[in-house]
Design an enzyme around this catalytic site. Structure first.
Site, PDB file in Angstrom:
ATOM      1  N   ILE A   1       0.911  -1.151   0.000  1.00  8.12           N
ATOM      2  CA  ILE A   1       0.000   0.000   0.000  1.00  8.12           C
ATOM      3  C   ILE A   1       0.948   1.199   0.000  1.00  8.12           C
ATOM      4  O   ILE A   1       1.538   1.523   1.022  1.00  8.12           O
ATOM      5  CB  ILE A   1      -0.940  -0.004   1.212  1.00  8.12           C
ATOM      6  CG1 ILE A   1      -1.821  -1.258   1.204  1.00  8.12           C
ATOM      7  CG2 ILE A   1      -1.802   1.268   1.205  1.00  8.12           C
ATOM      8  CD1 ILE A   1      -2.749  -1.392   2.412  1.00  8.12           C
ATOM      9  N   PRO A   2       1.153   1.814  -1.160  1.00  8.94           N
ATOM     10  CA  PRO A   2       2.324   2.697  -1.371  1.00  8.94           C
ATOM     11  C   PRO A   2       2.222   4.104  -0.778  1.00  8.94           C
ATOM     12  O   PRO A   2       2.130   5.101  -1.481  1.00  8.94           O
ATOM     13  CB  PRO A   2       2.419   2.740  -2.898  1.00  8.94           C
ATOM     14  CG  PRO A   2       1.010   2.597  -3.358  1.00  8.94           C
ATOM     15  CD  PRO A   2       0.360   1.658  -2.382  1.00  8.94           C
ATOM     16  N   CYS A   3       2.301   4.179   0.541  1.00  5.61           N
ATOM     17  CA  CYS A   3       2.259   5.480   1.208  1.00  5.61           C
ATOM     18  C   CYS A   3       3.496   6.325   0.892  1.00  5.61           C
ATOM     19  O   CYS A   3       3.456   7.552   1.010  1.00  5.61           O
ATOM     20  CB  CYS A   3       2.085   5.307   2.708  1.00  5.61           C
ATOM     21  SG  CYS A   3       3.252   4.177   3.476  1.00  5.61           S
ATOM     22  N   HIS A   4       4.573   5.697   0.443  1.00  4.96           N
ATOM     23  CA  HIS A   4       5.792   6.443   0.094  1.00  4.96           C
ATOM     24  C   HIS A   4       5.594   7.304  -1.153  1.00  4.96           C
ATOM     25  O   HIS A   4       6.391   8.192  -1.420  1.00  4.96           O
ATOM     26  CB  HIS A   4       6.971   5.479  -0.107  1.00  4.96           C
ATOM     27  CG  HIS A   4       6.765   4.494  -1.211  1.00  4.96           C
ATOM     28  ND1 HIS A   4       5.995   3.349  -1.056  1.00  4.96           N
ATOM     29  CD2 HIS A   4       7.209   4.481  -2.492  1.00  4.96           C
ATOM     30  CE1 HIS A   4       5.992   2.679  -2.193  1.00  4.96           C
ATOM     31  NE2 HIS A   4       6.726   3.348  -3.081  1.00  4.96           N
ATOM     32  N   ARG A   5       4.524   7.082  -1.898  1.00  6.30           N
ATOM     33  CA  ARG A   5       4.252   7.860  -3.119  1.00  6.30           C
ATOM     34  C   ARG A   5       3.492   9.157  -2.831  1.00  6.30           C
ATOM     35  O   ARG A   5       3.153   9.883  -3.755  1.00  6.30           O
ATOM     36  CB  ARG A   5       3.464   7.008  -4.114  1.00  6.30           C
ATOM     37  CG  ARG A   5       4.268   5.812  -4.621  1.00  6.30           C
ATOM     38  CD  ARG A   5       3.483   4.976  -5.598  1.00  6.30           C
ATOM     39  NE  ARG A   5       4.243   3.770  -5.913  1.00  6.30           N
ATOM     40  CZ  ARG A   5       3.708   2.621  -6.289  1.00  6.30           C
ATOM     41  NH1 ARG A   5       2.395   2.528  -6.424  1.00  6.30           N
ATOM     42  NH2 ARG A   5       4.467   1.581  -6.536  1.00  6.30           N
TER      43      ARG A   5
END
Length: 177
Positions: free
Chosen positions: A132-136
């Site tokens: 779940i790409p919270c780094h984006r």
């Protein structure tokens, strides 16, 4: 019962958690909110979902685009679950701002507006980092702010995904460092 396993990534150790069938947590060791949704009593055990997650992580860290997603079961409020679902819509190699996510979520829920700060809180408490790409998610001004795994890891993940870094920057001060 919850189960855990580990993964050695190029950016450091990762701890995985599962309910036995689904991936429930994926945290960089030592990060903010590390294992926040993990029960105090859990067992280290190798499960098929951990093998599938390791395959996903191997492809990801080798620069590939995984063509599958392990079964996910993040634990959170309906609001947080909605935000995390929005994160899954951000394509690899692209970013979105907290405000953009808030506006999209407001539209999806038929609301006039939504707080970007509330979205930021949900993004920061994402229990399944990377997949779940919270780094984006970046600040409106292009700052790499708000990554529980650490700003340096966020920058490295975006670079791995070949995000155009020219407009992004590391904040010099603030609570996100």
């Amino acid at each position: 019962m919850q189960y855990t396993a580990t993964y050695r990534s190029p950016l450091g150790g990762i701890t995985l958690s599962s309910d036995g069938e689904h991936l429930c947590g994926l945290w960089f060791d030592g990060g903010k909110y590390f294992a926040a949704t993990l029960d105090a009593e859990h067992h280290q055990w190798d499960l098929p979902v951990f093998e599938e997650t390791r395959r996903w992580l191997d492809r990801y860290f080798q620069g590939g685009v995984p063509d599958f997603t392990p079964p996910l079961a993040p634990s959170g409020s309906p609001f947080r679950l909605a935000v995390w679902d929005m994160l899954l819509q951000i394509p690899r190699g692209q970013t979105a701002t907290y405000g953009e996510i808030a506006a999209a979520l407001a539209r999806a829920q038929g609301r006039e507006r939504m707080s970007a700060q509330a979205v930021g809180g949900a993004v920061g408490h994402n229990p399944i980092s990377l997949i779940i790409p919270c780094h984006r998610v970046v600040g409106r001004d292009g700052s790499l702010t708000g990554y529980a795994g650490g700003i340096a890891k966020k920058a490295a993940l975006l670079a791995l995904e070949r995000v155009e870094m020219g407009r992004l920057f590391l904040p010099q001060r603030g609570t996100a460092l």
